[in-house]
Design a protein around this motif. Structure first.
Motif, short mmCIF file in Angstrom:
data_model
loop_
_atom_site.label_atom_id
_atom_site.label_comp_id
_atom_site.label_asym_id
_atom_site.label_seq_id
_atom_site.Cartn_x
_atom_site.Cartn_y
_atom_site.Cartn_z
N THR A 76 32.45 71.84 77.66
CA THR A 76 32.56 70.41 77.93
C THR A 76 33.15 69.69 76.72
OG1 THR A 76 30.67 70.49 79.44
CG2 THR A 76 31.28 68.34 78.56
N ALA A 77 32.67 70.03 75.53
CA ALA A 77 33.20 69.41 74.31
C ALA A 77 34.69 69.69 74.18
CB ALA A 77 32.46 69.94 73.10
N GLY A 78 35.09 70.93 74.43
CA GLY A 78 36.51 71.28 74.37
C GLY A 78 37.34 70.52 75.40
N PHE A 79 36.77 70.32 76.57
CA PHE A 79 37.46 69.56 77.62
C PHE A 79 37.81 68.15 77.15
CE2 PHE A 79 37.41 66.62 81.21
CZ PHE A 79 38.25 67.23 82.12
N TYR A 80 36.93 67.56 76.33
CA TYR A 80 37.15 66.19 75.87
C TYR A 80 37.88 66.12 74.53
CZ TYR A 80 34.49 64.33 79.72
OH TYR A 80 34.08 63.97 80.98
N GLY A 81 38.33 67.28 74.03
CA GLY A 81 39.16 67.28 72.83
C GLY A 81 38.46 67.56 71.53
N VAL A 82 37.18 67.91 71.57
CA VAL A 82 36.48 68.26 70.34
C VAL A 82 37.08 69.55 69.79
CG1 VAL A 82 34.25 68.92 69.34
CG2 VAL A 82 34.36 67.13 71.10
N ASN A 83 37.39 69.57 68.50
CA ASN A 83 38.01 70.76 67.89
C ASN A 83 37.43 71.08 66.52
OD1 ASN A 83 39.09 68.73 66.35
ND2 ASN A 83 41.22 69.07 66.98
N GLY A 84 36.31 70.50 66.19
CA GLY A 84 35.66 70.76 64.91
C GLY A 84 34.34 70.02 64.87
N THR A 85 33.63 70.17 63.78
CA THR A 85 32.32 69.51 63.65
C THR A 85 32.13 68.98 62.24
OG1 THR A 85 31.31 71.67 63.17
CG2 THR A 85 31.19 70.87 65.45
N PRO A 86 31.34 67.91 62.07
CA PRO A 86 30.80 67.09 63.16
C PRO A 86 31.86 66.16 63.73
CG PRO A 86 30.20 66.12 61.07
CD PRO A 86 30.92 67.40 60.74
N GLN A 87 31.74 65.89 65.02
CA GLN A 87 32.56 64.87 65.66
C GLN A 87 31.65 63.98 66.49
OE1 GLN A 87 36.18 67.42 67.03
NE2 GLN A 87 36.94 65.34 66.82
N PHE A 88 32.12 62.76 66.76
CA PHE A 88 31.30 61.79 67.46
C PHE A 88 32.08 61.11 68.57
CE2 PHE A 88 29.54 62.23 63.24
CZ PHE A 88 28.17 62.32 63.47
N MET A 89 31.38 60.80 69.64
CA MET A 89 31.89 59.96 70.71
C MET A 89 31.06 58.68 70.75
SD MET A 89 32.67 62.09 74.16
CE MET A 89 34.24 62.88 74.44
N VAL A 90 31.72 57.58 70.95
CA VAL A 90 31.04 56.29 71.13
C VAL A 90 31.39 55.78 72.52
CG1 VAL A 90 30.80 53.94 70.28
CG2 VAL A 90 31.11 55.81 68.65
N ASP A 91 30.41 55.74 73.39
CA ASP A 91 30.62 55.38 74.80
C ASP A 91 31.78 56.15 75.41
OD1 ASP A 91 28.46 53.71 74.92
OD2 ASP A 91 29.61 51.84 74.80
N GLY A 92 31.80 57.46 75.15
CA GLY A 92 32.79 58.34 75.77
C GLY A 92 34.12 58.42 75.08
N GLU A 93 34.32 57.69 73.99
CA GLU A 93 35.58 57.73 73.25
C GLU A 93 35.40 58.58 71.99
OE1 GLU A 93 37.26 53.91 72.47
OE2 GLU A 93 37.01 53.22 74.54
#
Length: 244
Positions: free
Chosen positions: A203-220
């Motif tokens: 799911t994280a990969g689907f939304y473009g996560v490619n490293g850590t830590p990363q954050f989403m704010v209201d889905g962005e």
């Protein structure tokens, strides 16, 4: 017709022989070290999961807030999703330097509800550590956040395989009170919560996560993981919510 005399073979000195023997010995030692290192690494990986071995159906699309560990009021106006790997040194730094301030500024004030999603990408023991966190979360949301804090405090080297079942069993026994330890041990050994880890990762990969830590704010998804940029993104969302 006279025959030409055969030329004399050049003599090889004892010093040259000694040098050749030394070089050959060094080459053998180097090969042995490489073999032993690779054998040890392979042995360390025995019994650890990879994603192809984790079977089951899931849908990668859609942020599954209801499935994730969470902190803060469900009435908070802004939802923040943290993506992390328990083996990630930058995640450890963020936890130790920023988490307390984030909780004070945004969670305790009711501005933000924080969620956690696994993104175990560093090595196969990242997946193992994530499954341990899921097993703790299955028993207690509160104990998950204690696990998160403590495992970063006891984090091994990124380049080494340290989050093995043996380590995790011992770690939880010594650091996490108030859970059913026998249930945890059974869940860890039987890979009970591996599929949720894989679902998180995909799911994280689907939304473009490619490293850590990363954050989403209201889905962005944010480009930066700095505290200042995260705080600014949250304040911008709060301003919109308040009609400013």
């Amino acid at each position: 017709m006279t025959q030409q005399k055969a030329g004399k073979q050049p003599k090889v000195s004892n010093r040259t022989y000694l040098l050749l023997i030394v070089l050959l010995s060094l080459a053998i030692i180097a090969l042995a070290v490489i073999f032993l290192r690779d054998s040890t690494a392979s042995a360390d990986l025995n019994g650890l999961p990879n994603y192809t071995e984790i079977k089951g159906k899931f849908v990668a699309e859609g942020l599954k807030y209801e499935k994730q560990p969470h902190l803060g009021s469900p009435d908070a106006k802004v939802k923040v999703m943290e993506f992390a790997d328990f083996k990630c040194p930058a995640c450890k730094t963020w936890e130790e330097e920023n988490m307390g301030r984030f909780q004070k500024d945004f969670i305790d004030t009711g501005k933000v509800e924080l969620f956690f999603t696994n993104f175990p990408f560093i090595d196969r023991d990242s997946i193992m550590a994530a499954s341990a966190g899921e097993a703790i979360f299955a028993q207690s949301n509160e104990k998950f956040w204690e696990f998160k804090r403590e495992i970063y405090a006891n984090q091994g080297k990124e380049s080494e395989i340290w989050a093995t079942p043996e380590f995790l069993l011992d770690f939880v026994k010594n650091h996490i009170d108030g859970i059913d330890y026998e249930r945890f041990a059974k869940d860890l050994k039987e890979w009970t919560y591996m599929l949720p880890v894989k679902e998180d990762f995909k799911t994280a990969g689907f939304y473009g996560v490619n490293g850590t830590p990363q954050f989403m704010v209201d889905g962005e998804l944010l480009d930066s993981s700095s505290y200042e940029d995260l705080a600014a993104a949250i304040e911008a969302k709060l301003a919109l919510e308040n009609g400013q």
